[in-house]
Scaffold this motif. Structure first.
Motif, PDB file in Angstrom:
ATOM      1  N   VAL A  42       0.836  -1.205   0.000  1.00 28.52           N
ATOM      2  CA  VAL A  42       0.000   0.000   0.000  1.00 28.52           C
ATOM      3  C   VAL A  42       0.872   1.256   0.000  1.00 28.52           C
ATOM      4  N   LEU A  43       1.940   1.257   0.818  1.00 33.28           N
ATOM      5  CA  LEU A  43       2.841   2.410   0.846  1.00 33.28           C
ATOM      6  C   LEU A  43       3.512   2.615  -0.504  1.00 33.28           C
ATOM      7  N   ALA A  44       3.943   1.517  -1.121  1.00 26.07           N
ATOM      8  CA  ALA A  44       4.600   1.625  -2.419  1.00 26.07           C
ATOM      9  C   ALA A  44       3.644   2.173  -3.477  1.00 26.07           C
ATOM     10  N   LEU A  45       2.371   1.774  -3.398  1.00 30.67           N
ATOM     11  CA  LEU A  45       1.394   2.168  -4.414  1.00 30.67           C
ATOM     12  C   LEU A  45       0.943   3.610  -4.250  1.00 30.67           C
ATOM     13  N   PHE A  46       0.713   4.035  -3.001  1.00 33.91           N
ATOM     14  CA  PHE A  46       0.116   5.353  -2.779  1.00 33.91           C
ATOM     15  C   PHE A  46       1.094   6.409  -2.259  1.00 33.91           C
ATOM     16  N   GLN A  47       2.324   6.013  -1.889  1.00 33.02           N
ATOM     17  CA  GLN A  47       3.302   6.980  -1.401  1.00 33.02           C
ATOM     18  C   GLN A  47       4.546   7.035  -2.292  1.00 33.02           C
ATOM     19  N   TYR A  48       5.226   5.885  -2.442  1.00 27.27           N
ATOM     20  CA  TYR A  48       6.485   5.884  -3.174  1.00 27.27           C
ATOM     21  C   TYR A  48       6.278   6.049  -4.679  1.00 27.27           C
ATOM     22  N   TYR A  49       5.289   5.389  -5.230  1.00 30.90           N
ATOM     23  CA  TYR A  49       5.076   5.502  -6.679  1.00 30.90           C
ATOM     24  C   TYR A  49       4.748   6.931  -7.106  1.00 30.90           C
ATOM     25  N   SER A  53       7.267   8.933  -9.452  1.00 26.88           N
ATOM     26  CA  SER A  53       6.657   9.302 -10.727  1.00 26.88           C
ATOM     27  C   SER A  53       6.765  10.807 -10.960  1.00 26.88           C
ATOM     28  N   GLY A  54       6.564  11.606  -9.891  1.00 27.60           N
ATOM     29  CA  GLY A  54       6.714  13.048 -10.017  1.00 27.60           C
ATOM     30  C   GLY A  54       8.135  13.441 -10.375  1.00 27.60           C
ATOM     31  N   ILE A  55       9.112  12.772  -9.770  1.00 25.91           N
ATOM     32  CA  ILE A  55      10.515  13.054 -10.098  1.00 25.91           C
ATOM     33  C   ILE A  55      10.789  12.730 -11.565  1.00 25.91           C
ATOM     34  N   ASP A 282       0.119  23.138 -16.368  1.00 28.06           N
ATOM     35  CA  ASP A 282       1.517  22.878 -16.732  1.00 28.06           C
ATOM     36  C   ASP A 282       2.046  21.789 -15.808  1.00 28.06           C
ATOM     37  N   TRP A 283       1.701  20.548 -16.116  1.00 27.74           N
ATOM     38  CA  TRP A 283       1.939  19.451 -15.192  1.00 27.74           C
ATOM     39  C   TRP A 283       3.418  19.110 -15.053  1.00 27.74           C
ATOM     40  N   GLY A 284       4.176  19.216 -16.124  1.00 25.86           N
ATOM     41  CA  GLY A 284       5.603  18.910 -16.040  1.00 25.86           C
ATOM     42  C   GLY A 284       6.342  19.891 -15.161  1.00 25.86           C
ATOM     43  N   TYR A 285       6.035  21.176 -15.320  1.00 24.20           N
ATOM     44  CA  TYR A 285       6.678  22.186 -14.482  1.00 24.20           C
ATOM     45  C   TYR A 285       6.231  22.051 -13.034  1.00 24.20           C
ATOM     46  N   ALA A 286       4.959  21.722 -12.822  1.00 23.37           N
ATOM     47  CA  ALA A 286       4.474  21.487 -11.453  1.00 23.37           C
ATOM     48  C   ALA A 286       5.210  20.312 -10.815  1.00 23.37           C
ATOM     49  N   ALA A 287       5.500  19.274 -11.611  1.00 20.77           N
ATOM     50  CA  ALA A 287       6.270  18.139 -11.092  1.00 20.77           C
ATOM     51  C   ALA A 287       7.684  18.570 -10.718  1.00 20.77           C
ATOM     52  N   THR A 288       8.256  19.505 -11.461  1.00 22.05           N
ATOM     53  CA  THR A 288       9.586  20.023 -11.138  1.00 22.05           C
ATOM     54  C   THR A 288       9.574  20.763  -9.804  1.00 22.05           C
ATOM     55  N   LEU A 289       8.567  21.614  -9.615  1.00 26.31           N
ATOM     56  CA  LEU A 289       8.460  22.327  -8.337  1.00 26.31           C
ATOM     57  C   LEU A 289       8.246  21.348  -7.187  1.00 26.31           C
ATOM     58  N   SER A 290       7.416  20.341  -7.431  1.00 23.63           N
ATOM     59  CA  SER A 290       7.160  19.337  -6.397  1.00 23.63           C
ATOM     60  C   SER A 290       8.430  18.560  -6.060  1.00 23.63           C
TER      61      SER A 290
END
Length: 319
Positions: A42-49, A53-55, A282-290
């Protein structure tokens, strides 16, 4: 007849405690690991992934559900020129500094509370001081938003009633007052983790130490600087690092009360990231900020862990 003497029996070698249930003991850890497996999944699916994925997406011009284009470090280069992003960190630094200075109030309350001789009185006052912690944050934000309302707000009505109507302001809508208005939500800042840490630390100080200080003629102020504060040093240090990490994740209160405005006066990194993603699409840039915010948090969390370990090893050597 030859006389014989009874020789003492040879000392048997000292053996350690016999292991009990060897095979059973070896099986228990595997059962524990097996029981933890669903939690890890569950942690891998909802936290680590989502995190990894954002990185990964931060290096793309990400279009969810469509083809995404790899652009390398372009998003990070763009972030370096994002004035709103860096302004949000400036606001965040101000929020952190104000929060640390505001620890004076819960510290003062804890010092007053611990001096009460009656345990019943301590219980009553302690309960009254920490009950607001049970209030939902949304309720607190909405109540203070109503208090700040320029026309029907309680603050402006009270100022008008006492003849100070000229002081009435659009507290959350004026760039000059918006950030200060956000900071004063929750005043007097007693119901929180700092108060609990300060009070529990003072409670654990031996009473004999206070009595000895009183016999030596140490007044209350000198006792605070010479006894109370040094004994709270470790807790204050930990609280400081936790405040840094918590401030990096700050955004909930600002989103409800001001939404980052007016004129980005209350913009914080979390809100900037949300606006880029959901308003700018702008999802890619938002992923960069995240990703950047995630790395900041991870570095500071690592610092907290190492500081905690160094404190523990120093105390162990002292013992």
């Amino acid at each position: 007849m030859v006389a014989t003497t009874d020789a003492p029996p040879a000392a048997s070698p000292v053996r350690g405690p016999e292991p009990t249930g060897g095979r059973r003991r070896r099986k228990i850890p595997w059962l524990v690991y097996l029981a933890l497996l669903p939690l890890i999944v569950v942690l891998a699916l909802f936290q680590y992934y989502p995190a990894f994925s954002g990185i990964f997406r931060s290096f793309y011009e990400w279009n969810p559900g469509m083809e995404s284009t790899f652009i390398g470090l372009d998003n990070f280069s763009r972030m370096m020129d994002d004035e709103i992003w860096w302004q949000s960190f400036k606001n965040l630094g101000f929020i952190f500094a104000f929060g640390v200075v505001a620890w004076v109030i819960p510290l003062f309350a804890a010092e007053l509370l611990v001096t009460l001789r009656s345990q019943r009185a301590q219980f009553v006052y302690r309960t009254l001081l920490i009950v607001p912690m049970a209030f939902p944050g949304v309720v607190t934000a909405l109540v203070w938003s109503f208090m700040y309302h320029p026309n029907n707000g309680v603050i402006n009505k009270v100022l008008t009633a006492v003849g100070l109507g000229s002081w009435a302001q659009n507290w959350a809508g004026d760039p000059s007052f918006a950030l200060w208005s956000l900071l004063f939500i929750g005043f007097p800042f007693i119901a929180g983790l700092p108060f609990l840490i300060f009070y529990s630390t003072l409670q654990n100080i031996p009473k004999e130490l206070f009595e000895a200080a009183a016999l030596d003629g140490v007044d209350r102020v000198r006792r605070f600087w010479s006894i109370d504060l040094p004994l709270m040093a470790r807790q204050v240090k930990l609280l400081f690092f936790l405040a840094v990490i918590h401030t990096l994740q700050y955004g909930f209160m600002a989103y409800i009360v001001t939404a980052g405005g007016p004129d980005n006066a209350t913009m914080v990194p979390v809100l900037r990231m949300i606006n880029v993603a959901f308003q700018g699409q702008d999802w890619g840039y938002a992923a960069t900020l995240s990703t950047t915010l995630f790395l900041f948090t991870m570095v500071l969390s690592t610092v907290v862990v190492f500081v905690k370990r160094s404190d523990s090893s120093t105390n162990a050597k002292g013992l």
